[in-house]
Design a protein around this motif. Structure first.
Motif, PDB file in Angstrom:
ATOM      1  N   SER A   1     -34.532  80.036  47.963  1.00 36.83           N
ATOM      2  CA  SER A   1     -34.449  78.619  48.327  1.00 36.83           C
ATOM      3  C   SER A   1     -33.456  77.906  47.418  1.00 36.83           C
ATOM      4  O   SER A   1     -33.096  78.394  46.351  1.00 36.83           O
ATOM      5  CB  SER A   1     -35.827  77.947  48.225  1.00 36.83           C
ATOM      6  OG  SER A   1     -36.260  77.882  46.869  1.00 36.83           O
ATOM      7  N   ARG A   2     -33.002  76.738  47.878  1.00 34.68           N
ATOM      8  CA  ARG A   2     -32.122  75.856  47.104  1.00 34.68           C
ATOM      9  C   ARG A   2     -32.698  74.437  47.157  1.00 34.68           C
ATOM     10  O   ARG A   2     -33.222  74.013  48.187  1.00 34.68           O
ATOM     11  CB  ARG A   2     -30.705  75.825  47.688  1.00 34.68           C
ATOM     12  CG  ARG A   2     -29.888  77.090  47.477  1.00 34.68           C
ATOM     13  CD  ARG A   2     -29.376  77.143  46.044  1.00 34.68           C
ATOM     14  NE  ARG A   2     -28.202  77.999  45.941  1.00 34.68           N
ATOM     15  CZ  ARG A   2     -28.243  79.322  45.868  1.00 34.68           C
ATOM     16  NH1 ARG A   2     -29.410  79.939  45.902  1.00 34.68           N
ATOM     17  NH2 ARG A   2     -27.128  80.017  45.777  1.00 34.68           N
ATOM     18  N   HIS A   3     -32.531  73.689  46.055  1.00 35.39           N
ATOM     19  CA  HIS A   3     -33.061  72.334  45.956  1.00 35.39           C
ATOM     20  C   HIS A   3     -32.058  71.482  45.185  1.00 35.39           C
ATOM     21  O   HIS A   3     -31.604  71.863  44.106  1.00 35.39           O
ATOM     22  CB  HIS A   3     -34.424  72.332  45.264  1.00 35.39           C
ATOM     23  CG  HIS A   3     -35.352  73.380  45.794  1.00 35.39           C
ATOM     24  ND1 HIS A   3     -36.195  73.143  46.853  1.00 35.39           N
ATOM     25  CD2 HIS A   3     -35.521  74.685  45.441  1.00 35.39           C
ATOM     26  CE1 HIS A   3     -36.874  74.252  47.126  1.00 35.39           C
ATOM     27  NE2 HIS A   3     -36.482  75.207  46.280  1.00 35.39           N
ATOM     28  N   CYS A   4     -31.725  70.325  45.741  1.00 36.27           N
ATOM     29  CA  CYS A   4     -30.626  69.512  45.215  1.00 36.27           C
ATOM     30  C   CYS A   4     -31.115  68.453  44.225  1.00 36.27           C
ATOM     31  O   CYS A   4     -32.242  67.962  44.313  1.00 36.27           O
ATOM     32  CB  CYS A   4     -29.899  68.811  46.362  1.00 36.27           C
ATOM     33  SG  CYS A   4     -29.134  69.940  47.539  1.00 36.27           S
ATOM     34  N   PHE A   5     -30.246  68.122  43.278  1.00 38.96           N
ATOM     35  CA  PHE A   5     -30.419  66.921  42.468  1.00 38.96           C
ATOM     36  C   PHE A   5     -29.795  65.745  43.234  1.00 38.96           C
ATOM     37  O   PHE A   5     -28.888  65.932  44.049  1.00 38.96           O
ATOM     38  CB  PHE A   5     -29.729  67.073  41.112  1.00 38.96           C
ATOM     39  CG  PHE A   5     -30.329  68.134  40.232  1.00 38.96           C
ATOM     40  CD1 PHE A   5     -31.510  67.894  39.538  1.00 38.96           C
ATOM     41  CD2 PHE A   5     -29.718  69.372  40.077  1.00 38.96           C
ATOM     42  CE1 PHE A   5     -32.081  68.864  38.723  1.00 38.96           C
ATOM     43  CE2 PHE A   5     -30.268  70.352  39.262  1.00 38.96           C
ATOM     44  CZ  PHE A   5     -31.455  70.099  38.581  1.00 38.96           C
ATOM     45  N   ASN A   6     -30.266  64.538  42.942  1.00 35.55           N
ATOM     46  CA  ASN A   6     -29.717  63.374  43.640  1.00 35.55           C
ATOM     47  C   ASN A   6     -28.724  62.581  42.800  1.00 35.55           C
ATOM     48  O   ASN A   6     -28.287  61.499  43.186  1.00 35.55           O
ATOM     49  CB  ASN A   6     -30.842  62.452  44.132  1.00 35.55           C
ATOM     50  CG  ASN A   6     -31.747  61.973  43.001  1.00 35.55           C
ATOM     51  OD1 ASN A   6     -31.400  62.095  41.831  1.00 35.55           O
ATOM     52  ND2 ASN A   6     -32.910  61.451  43.362  1.00 35.55           N
ATOM     53  N   GLN A   7     -28.367  63.136  41.615  1.00 34.65           N
ATOM     54  CA  GLN A   7     -27.376  62.482  40.763  1.00 34.65           C
ATOM     55  C   GLN A   7     -26.813  63.511  39.794  1.00 34.65           C
ATOM     56  O   GLN A   7     -27.383  64.595  39.626  1.00 34.65           O
ATOM     57  CB  GLN A   7     -28.014  61.329  39.978  1.00 34.65           C
ATOM     58  CG  GLN A   7     -29.110  61.782  39.014  1.00 34.65           C
ATOM     59  CD  GLN A   7     -29.774  60.616  38.313  1.00 34.65           C
ATOM     60  OE1 GLN A   7     -29.824  59.521  38.850  1.00 34.65           O
ATOM     61  NE2 GLN A   7     -30.278  60.850  37.107  1.00 34.65           N
ATOM     62  N   ASP A   8     -25.689  63.177  39.167  1.00 31.11           N
ATOM     63  CA  ASP A   8     -25.148  64.036  38.119  1.00 31.11           C
ATOM     64  C   ASP A   8     -26.096  64.033  36.920  1.00 31.11           C
ATOM     65  O   ASP A   8     -26.723  63.010  36.613  1.00 31.11           O
ATOM     66  CB  ASP A   8     -23.775  63.536  37.663  1.00 31.11           C
ATOM     67  CG  ASP A   8     -22.702  63.699  38.726  1.00 31.11           C
ATOM     68  OD1 ASP A   8     -22.980  64.330  39.773  1.00 31.11           O
ATOM     69  OD2 ASP A   8     -21.588  63.186  38.524  1.00 31.11           O
ATOM     70  N   ILE A   9     -26.189  65.164  36.249  1.00 26.91           N
ATOM     71  CA  ILE A   9     -27.050  65.293  35.069  1.00 26.91           C
ATOM     72  C   ILE A   9     -26.151  65.529  33.852  1.00 26.91           C
ATOM     73  O   ILE A   9     -25.444  66.536  33.778  1.00 26.91           O
ATOM     74  CB  ILE A   9     -28.059  66.450  35.216  1.00 26.91           C
ATOM     75  CG1 ILE A   9     -28.818  66.346  36.549  1.00 26.91           C
ATOM     76  CG2 ILE A   9     -29.010  66.476  34.034  1.00 26.91           C
ATOM     77  CD1 ILE A   9     -29.683  65.123  36.686  1.00 26.91           C
TER      78      ILE A   9
END
Length: 392
Positions: free
Chosen positions: A335-343
């Motif tokens: 699976s893949r899961h996204c961040f919603n902003q740069d870290i």
């Protein structure tokens, strides 16, 4: 002896630009120019060595916008495109740029082209690009032909983004004295200038650059006994190596001008590291019930993690690997899961990811980060975390 300062004084920038174009117009067969660095068995080792040094010092990342200044026939840019960079080929010779267009058309890169190369004519004074529009600048054997260093460095500093690097591979501080340079200046009215960094760097500082670094290198063969003695003190060998470095760098200078602090990002593997903490190490579910996994992730490296980019290249995502109870791999890309902003470095984010199972059993889900098309973090030293999930 012809002094390059006399050429700068007596020949205008415009006339030197015309001379450069006349040189490329005189080429009857452009194939050797297009075939660099492999068109000459004599020159290939040195050119490749110089390319390796300049590429390593630029800290490139995929999809970066690279301005190749004094690009000539654009052969270097073709390899930058092969590395999935976006290239702008800039030169005073329109004839050279036409050869470059022919090169890209007749010898396309292998694999996916991130973007079509741009070809930009330079009038000797102004680079027709927006301010802070390129990530990196490469100049390979072109800056020593520049008579107006102050004006050109001002333009390079203007178009380079803050945090960017300009890399130069040039002849050394006595270049103008070589027989070949004297011949070129006498017969073709071209500038074969010396590269004197004590003069160049103060100019660069005026135009937004903040630091300079050099690559030390040599071409030095040693015996097996010398090689085996490298771990011990061997002053005679050390002096020979140092003398070789001095000699080589009289004829080749590879240097990098920094504009502000260099901060890597996830378009490259440089500076990627994480620490993952799981809320629980075990879950029990029924078949079809989603597994909700809560975790904290800290960016412990020096690179910023991007959450969006061209074709997802360099975008950091939470990824999972699926194993059975005995640790046998079932699915590397479960699976893949996204961040919603740069870290950014030292930043911590709390996340909840959801995975589902279409069969019963005991599974191990390994939770890791991936920079898409670059690398899994675990391959460069970070430690993934594992949760055991029992599905009934």
């Amino acid at each position: 002896m012809i002094n390059p300062k006399d050429i700068i004084k007596n020949i205008s920038v415009e006339d030197l630009c015309k001379t450069a174009d006349l040189y490329f117009k005189s080429i009857q067969n452009p194939i050797p120019q297009m075939g660099k660095p492999f068109s000459s068995i004599i020159e290939a080792p040195e050119i490749l060595y110089n390319m390796a040094n300049i590429l390593s010092g630029l800290h490139l990342g995929k999809t970066m916008t690279i301005l190749e200044f004094a690009a000539g026939t654009c052969w270097f840019s073709r390899y930058l495109n092969q590395l999935q960079c976006q290239t702008i080929c800039c030169d005073v010779s329109e004839t050279a740029l036409e050869i470059g267009k022919k090169l890209f058309l007749e010898y396309p890169i292998i694999g996916e082209l991130i973007s079509e190369p741009q070809f930009l004519h330079f009038d000797g004074h102004t680079i027709d690009l927006p301010t802070e529009s390129v990530d990196r600048i490469i100049c390979h054997d072109g800056f020593h032909h520049i008579p107006n260093q102050d004006e050109v460095l001002a333009e390079l500093g203007r178009v380079l983004k803050n945090g960017g690097i300009a890399g130069f591979s040039e002849p050394g501080p006595i270049h103008s004295q070589s027989p070949q340079s004297q011949y070129e200046m006498k017969n073709y009215k071209v500038l074969e200038n010396d590269i004197i960094l004590s003069e160049i760097f103060p100019i660069a500082l005026k135009h937004g650059f903040t630091d300079i670094k050099l690559q030390l290198f040599n071409h030095f063969e040693i015996s097996l006994s010398d090689y085996e003695s490298l771990g011990n003190s061997n002053k005679e060998l050390e002096n020979r190596i140092l003398e070789n470095v001095r000699h080589i760098m009289l004829h080749r200078t590879i240097f990098f001008l920094y504009k502000g602090d260099f901060v890597p990002d996830s378009r490259s593997h440089i500076g990627l590291a994480h620490h993952i903490t799981l809320e629980t190490k075990q879950l029990n579910l029924r078949k079809g019930e989603p597994a909700k996994i809560t975790l904290k992730i800290t960016n412990t490296g020096q690179a910023t993690w991007l959450h969006q980019n061209i074709s997802d290249i360099g975008v950091v995502k939470i990824g999972t690997h699926l194993y059975d109870q005995e640790g046998n791999l079932i699915n590397l890309d479960f699976s893949r899961h996204c961040f919603n902003q740069d870290i950014k470095p030292n930043e911590t984010t709390e996340n909840r990811i959801t995975v589902t199972f279409d069969k019963t059993g005991v599974f191990q889900v390994v939770i890791e980060l991936v920079s898409e098309s670059i690398c899994w973090f675990e391959n460069i030293g970070s430690k993934p975390q594992t949760i055991t999930i029992t599905v009934t």
